[in-house]
Design a protein around this motif. Structure first.
Motif, PDB file in Angstrom:
ATOM      1  N   ALA A  25       0.849  -1.193   0.000  1.00  0.00           N
ATOM      2  CA  ALA A  25       0.000   0.000   0.000  1.00  0.00           C
ATOM      3  C   ALA A  25       0.883   1.241   0.000  1.00  0.00           C
ATOM      4  O   ALA A  25       1.859   1.325   0.745  1.00  0.00           O
ATOM      5  CB  ALA A  25      -0.915  -0.001   1.214  1.00  0.00           C
ATOM      6  N   MET A  26       0.537   2.210  -0.851  1.00  0.00           N
ATOM      7  CA  MET A  26       1.298   3.450  -0.929  1.00  0.00           C
ATOM      8  C   MET A  26       0.475   4.614  -0.405  1.00  0.00           C
ATOM      9  O   MET A  26      -0.758   4.603  -0.475  1.00  0.00           O
ATOM     10  CB  MET A  26       1.719   3.736  -2.384  1.00  0.00           C
ATOM     11  CG  MET A  26       2.847   2.859  -2.887  1.00  0.00           C
ATOM     12  SD  MET A  26       3.633   3.555  -4.372  1.00  0.00           S
ATOM     13  CE  MET A  26       2.273   3.497  -5.527  1.00  0.00           C
ATOM     14  N   THR A  27       1.160   5.607   0.115  1.00  0.00           N
ATOM     15  CA  THR A  27       0.478   6.821   0.554  1.00  0.00           C
ATOM     16  C   THR A  27      -0.006   7.605  -0.662  1.00  0.00           C
ATOM     17  O   THR A  27       0.474   7.396  -1.790  1.00  0.00           O
ATOM     18  CB  THR A  27       1.423   7.713   1.378  1.00  0.00           C
ATOM     19  OG1 THR A  27       2.492   8.189   0.528  1.00  0.00           O
ATOM     20  CG2 THR A  27       2.018   6.940   2.550  1.00  0.00           C
ATOM     21  N   LEU A  28      -0.929   8.515  -0.438  1.00  0.00           N
ATOM     22  CA  LEU A  28      -1.458   9.324  -1.529  1.00  0.00           C
ATOM     23  C   LEU A  28      -0.360  10.168  -2.171  1.00  0.00           C
ATOM     24  O   LEU A  28      -0.319  10.334  -3.399  1.00  0.00           O
ATOM     25  CB  LEU A  28      -2.583  10.219  -1.003  1.00  0.00           C
ATOM     26  CG  LEU A  28      -3.427  10.946  -2.069  1.00  0.00           C
ATOM     27  CD1 LEU A  28      -4.112   9.929  -2.977  1.00  0.00           C
ATOM     28  CD2 LEU A  28      -4.451  11.856  -1.393  1.00  0.00           C
ATOM     29  N   THR A  29       0.543  10.667  -1.340  1.00  0.00           N
ATOM     30  CA  THR A  29       1.658  11.470  -1.857  1.00  0.00           C
ATOM     31  C   THR A  29       2.538  10.655  -2.782  1.00  0.00           C
ATOM     32  O   THR A  29       2.946  11.114  -3.864  1.00  0.00           O
ATOM     33  CB  THR A  29       2.496  12.030  -0.698  1.00  0.00           C
ATOM     34  OG1 THR A  29       1.674  12.860   0.132  1.00  0.00           O
ATOM     35  CG2 THR A  29       3.674  12.851  -1.227  1.00  0.00           C
ATOM     36  N   ASP A  30       2.833   9.426  -2.371  1.00  0.00           N
ATOM     37  CA  ASP A  30       3.702   8.591  -3.200  1.00  0.00           C
ATOM     38  C   ASP A  30       2.998   8.086  -4.451  1.00  0.00           C
ATOM     39  O   ASP A  30       3.646   7.781  -5.458  1.00  0.00           O
ATOM     40  CB  ASP A  30       4.253   7.426  -2.370  1.00  0.00           C
ATOM     41  CG  ASP A  30       5.362   7.877  -1.431  1.00  0.00           C
ATOM     42  OD1 ASP A  30       6.044   8.861  -1.771  1.00  0.00           O
ATOM     43  OD2 ASP A  30       5.535   7.268  -0.367  1.00  0.00           O
ATOM     44  N   TRP A  31       1.660   7.984  -4.405  1.00  0.00           N
ATOM     45  CA  TRP A  31       0.931   7.684  -5.637  1.00  0.00           C
ATOM     46  C   TRP A  31       1.101   8.832  -6.633  1.00  0.00           C
ATOM     47  O   TRP A  31       1.178   8.620  -7.848  1.00  0.00           O
ATOM     48  CB  TRP A  31      -0.546   7.434  -5.361  1.00  0.00           C
ATOM     49  CG  TRP A  31      -0.873   5.992  -5.093  1.00  0.00           C
ATOM     50  CD1 TRP A  31      -1.327   5.453  -3.930  1.00  0.00           C
ATOM     51  CD2 TRP A  31      -0.753   4.898  -6.012  1.00  0.00           C
ATOM     52  NE1 TRP A  31      -1.500   4.086  -4.062  1.00  0.00           N
ATOM     53  CE2 TRP A  31      -1.158   3.718  -5.331  1.00  0.00           C
ATOM     54  CE3 TRP A  31      -0.346   4.790  -7.336  1.00  0.00           C
ATOM     55  CZ2 TRP A  31      -1.162   2.467  -5.930  1.00  0.00           C
ATOM     56  CZ3 TRP A  31      -0.346   3.528  -7.946  1.00  0.00           C
ATOM     57  CH2 TRP A  31      -0.754   2.401  -7.250  1.00  0.00           C
ATOM     58  N   ALA A  32       1.174  10.045  -6.106  1.00  0.00           N
ATOM     59  CA  ALA A  32       1.427  11.199  -6.974  1.00  0.00           C
ATOM     60  C   ALA A  32       2.831  11.104  -7.580  1.00  0.00           C
ATOM     61  O   ALA A  32       3.028  11.384  -8.773  1.00  0.00           O
ATOM     62  CB  ALA A  32       1.269  12.495  -6.184  1.00  0.00           C
ATOM     63  N   TRP A  33       3.798  10.698  -6.758  1.00  0.00           N
ATOM     64  CA  TRP A  33       5.155  10.499  -7.283  1.00  0.00           C
ATOM     65  C   TRP A  33       5.176   9.380  -8.324  1.00  0.00           C
ATOM     66  O   TRP A  33       5.887   9.464  -9.325  1.00  0.00           O
ATOM     67  CB  TRP A  33       6.125  10.163  -6.146  1.00  0.00           C
ATOM     68  CG  TRP A  33       6.588  11.338  -5.355  1.00  0.00           C
ATOM     69  CD1 TRP A  33       6.335  11.608  -4.044  1.00  0.00           C
ATOM     70  CD2 TRP A  33       7.401  12.429  -5.836  1.00  0.00           C
ATOM     71  NE1 TRP A  33       6.923  12.786  -3.668  1.00  0.00           N
ATOM     72  CE2 TRP A  33       7.595  13.311  -4.744  1.00  0.00           C
ATOM     73  CE3 TRP A  33       7.983  12.734  -7.070  1.00  0.00           C
ATOM     74  CZ2 TRP A  33       8.343  14.482  -4.858  1.00  0.00           C
ATOM     75  CZ3 TRP A  33       8.733  13.901  -7.179  1.00  0.00           C
ATOM     76  CH2 TRP A  33       8.906  14.758  -6.097  1.00  0.00           C
ATOM     77  N   MET A  34       4.381   8.339  -8.078  1.00  0.00           N
ATOM     78  CA  MET A  34       4.300   7.243  -9.039  1.00  0.00           C
ATOM     79  C   MET A  34       3.712   7.733 -10.361  1.00  0.00           C
ATOM     80  O   MET A  34       4.198   7.361 -11.451  1.00  0.00           O
ATOM     81  CB  MET A  34       3.443   6.106  -8.478  1.00  0.00           C
ATOM     82  CG  MET A  34       3.253   4.932  -9.443  1.00  0.00           C
ATOM     83  SD  MET A  34       4.794   4.093  -9.874  1.00  0.00           S
ATOM     84  CE  MET A  34       5.117   3.220  -8.340  1.00  0.00           C
ATOM     85  N   GLY A  35       2.697   8.566 -10.279  1.00  0.00           N
ATOM     86  CA  GLY A  35       2.136   9.138 -11.498  1.00  0.00           C
ATOM     87  C   GLY A  35       3.159   9.963 -12.251  1.00  0.00           C
ATOM     88  O   GLY A  35       3.237   9.909 -13.488  1.00  0.00           O
ATOM     89  N   LEU A  36       3.960  10.727 -11.506  1.00  0.00           N
ATOM     90  CA  LEU A  36       5.003  11.533 -12.140  1.00  0.00           C
ATOM     91  C   LEU A  36       6.079  10.638 -12.753  1.00  0.00           C
ATOM     92  O   LEU A  36       6.603  10.938 -13.834  1.00  0.00           O
ATOM     93  CB  LEU A  36       5.629  12.478 -11.115  1.00  0.00           C
ATOM     94  CG  LEU A  36       6.631  13.505 -11.652  1.00  0.00           C
ATOM     95  CD1 LEU A  36       5.985  14.385 -12.710  1.00  0.00           C
ATOM     96  CD2 LEU A  36       7.180  14.359 -10.508  1.00  0.00           C
ATOM     97  N   LEU A  37       6.403   9.527 -12.078  1.00  0.00           N
ATOM     98  CA  LEU A  37       7.370   8.579 -12.617  1.00  0.00           C
ATOM     99  C   LEU A  37       6.888   8.016 -13.948  1.00  0.00           C
ATOM    100  O   LEU A  37       7.652   7.945 -14.923  1.00  0.00           O
ATOM    101  CB  LEU A  37       7.599   7.439 -11.620  1.00  0.00           C
ATOM    102  CG  LEU A  37       8.486   6.278 -12.100  1.00  0.00           C
ATOM    103  CD1 LEU A  37       9.913   6.764 -12.364  1.00  0.00           C
ATOM    104  CD2 LEU A  37       8.496   5.142 -11.078  1.00  0.00           C
ATOM    105  N   CYS A  38       5.637   7.618 -14.002  1.00  0.00           N
ATOM    106  CA  CYS A  38       5.085   7.077 -15.247  1.00  0.00           C
ATOM    107  C   CYS A  38       5.050   8.145 -16.338  1.00  0.00           C
ATOM    108  O   CYS A  38       5.306   7.853 -17.515  1.00  0.00           O
ATOM    109  CB  CYS A  38       3.684   6.522 -15.001  1.00  0.00           C
ATOM    110  SG  CYS A  38       3.635   5.095 -13.884  1.00  0.00           S
ATOM    111  N   ALA A  39       4.758   9.383 -15.941  1.00  0.00           N
ATOM    112  CA  ALA A  39       4.711  10.476 -16.916  1.00  0.00           C
ATOM    113  C   ALA A  39       6.093  10.747 -17.494  1.00  0.00           C
ATOM    114  O   ALA A  39       6.246  10.973 -18.701  1.00  0.00           O
ATOM    115  CB  ALA A  39       4.152  11.734 -16.267  1.00  0.00           C
ATOM    116  N   THR A  40       7.125  10.721 -16.644  1.00  0.00           N
ATOM    117  CA  THR A  40       8.483  10.952 -17.143  1.00  0.00           C
ATOM    118  C   THR A  40       8.928   9.825 -18.059  1.00  0.00           C
ATOM    119  O   THR A  40       9.632  10.058 -19.047  1.00  0.00           O
ATOM    120  CB  THR A  40       9.486  11.089 -15.977  1.00  0.00           C
ATOM    121  OG1 THR A  40       9.432   9.914 -15.154  1.00  0.00           O
ATOM    122  CG2 THR A  40       9.199  12.312 -15.139  1.00  0.00           C
ATOM    123  N   SER A  41       8.508   8.596 -17.749  1.00  0.00           N
ATOM    124  CA  SER A  41       8.900   7.454 -18.577  1.00  0.00           C
ATOM    125  C   SER A  41       8.318   7.570 -19.980  1.00  0.00           C
ATOM    126  O   SER A  41       9.038   7.450 -20.986  1.00  0.00           O
ATOM    127  CB  SER A  41       8.439   6.151 -17.919  1.00  0.00           C
ATOM    128  OG  SER A  41       8.748   5.034 -18.734  1.00  0.00           O
TER     129      SER A  41
END
Length: 296
Positions: free
Chosen positions: A208-224
């Motif tokens: 389970a990830m925090t909401l903040t880290d889900w935002a970081w995950m979204g940014l990671l996918c966007a950069t990829s």
């Protein structure tokens, strides 16, 4: 996608290549953060899911559509090549966490030299004494980075070194499959094979990830996805010989990020060794381009 001569724009291609390397460096920083907080396999599984979705959409819009992208003359080799890249990414991100961005990228920068060394036995290409000398210089640079006689060599160095070897093998296989398959097919299998491999590994490590880290995950996918799209555009707009050496900007951007954000230290031996590796890599690439033009 075919590009006509009127559609080329070398200056824009150079700018896009530099921007792509900056985005990839930011991607590495986000990967290091998330992999330090969560299981690396899960992080990269989600990243590959989004990347695979991007690849499918890209293939659907390309000439011939999705059916053409799936039709390979060597599907098993294509899948194996994509799987190697996925494993390489996993190993490299583990290296970011254990060793930091600066030293990991400094050692990973040796991959063009490894490609040169392996191109003779794997692809049957002739490698002259000048390029062998550059490989040797690059190897000396790696030894300087490792500093084996200084008593501070980290066992974690195996991760970026293994990653460089795998990425070099991936690069060689790219050249091998290009003999029978167009780039659209290769790009499709890169995303699909990576998604399959990371899912088979990462599905057992969900956290389970925090909401903040889900935002970081979204940014990671966007950069990829953004980085890969811009890389494609850069190669469409400019010749590879003009922009490929700019790939070393990723080392510079990642090093700055590592120092400023993560507190990585830039040791003198790392700076000196990385300079040798980068210089040898650039001259090796330029030498191979010169030989290609002479054969043309």
């Amino acid at each position: 996608m075919s590009i006509t001569k009127s559609e080329t724009n070398p200056r824009l291609g150079v700018l896009l290549m530099v921007l792509t390397m900056f985005i990839f460096a930011m991607q590495d920083g986000i990967s290091r953060h998330l992999a330090g907080e969560y299981n690396v396999y899960m992080v990269l599984m989600i990243r590959y899911w989004v990347f695979a979705g991007f690849v499918i959409l890209w293939s659907m819009r390309a000439q011939g559509g999705l059916r053409r992208a799936m039709r390979s003359a060597q599907p098993k080799l294509q899948f194996f090549r994509g799987a190697i890249l996925a494993v390489e990414v996993i190993i490299m991100v583990i290296g970011f966490v254990k060793l930091g961005l600066v030293e990991s990228h400094a050692m990973f920068a040796s991959y063009p030299l490894i490609i040169t060394a392996l191109s003779a036995p794997i692809l049957g290409e002739k490698v002259g004494w000048r390029r062998w000398l550059l490989v040797l210089i690059g190897f000396v640079g790696v030894l300087i980075i490792l500093n084996p006689g200084g008593g501070v060599m980290s066992p974690a160095a195996i991760f970026p070194l293994a990653s460089a070897v795998l990425f070099a093998l991936y690069g060689l296989l790219n050249r091998y499959v290009a003999r029978k398959d167009p780039s659209s097919v290769t790009f499709f299998y890169t995303g699909i094979a990576g998604a399959v491999v990371t899912t088979l590994i990462g599905m057992w490590h969900w956290e389970a990830m925090t909401l903040t880290d889900w935002a970081w995950m979204g940014l990671l996918c966007a950069t990829s996805t953004t980085g890969h799209y811009l890389l494609i555009r850069a190669y469409e707009l400019s010749e590879a010989s003009a922009i490929q050496p700019l790939a070393y900007f990723q080392l510079a951007f990642a090093s700055i990020l590592g120092v400023v954000v993560f507190g990585d230290a830039v040791r003198i031996n790392v700076a000196v060794g990385a300079s040798l590796v980068v210089a040898a890599g650039i001259f090796t690439f330029l030498r191979s381009q010169m030989k290609s033009r002479n054969r043309a």
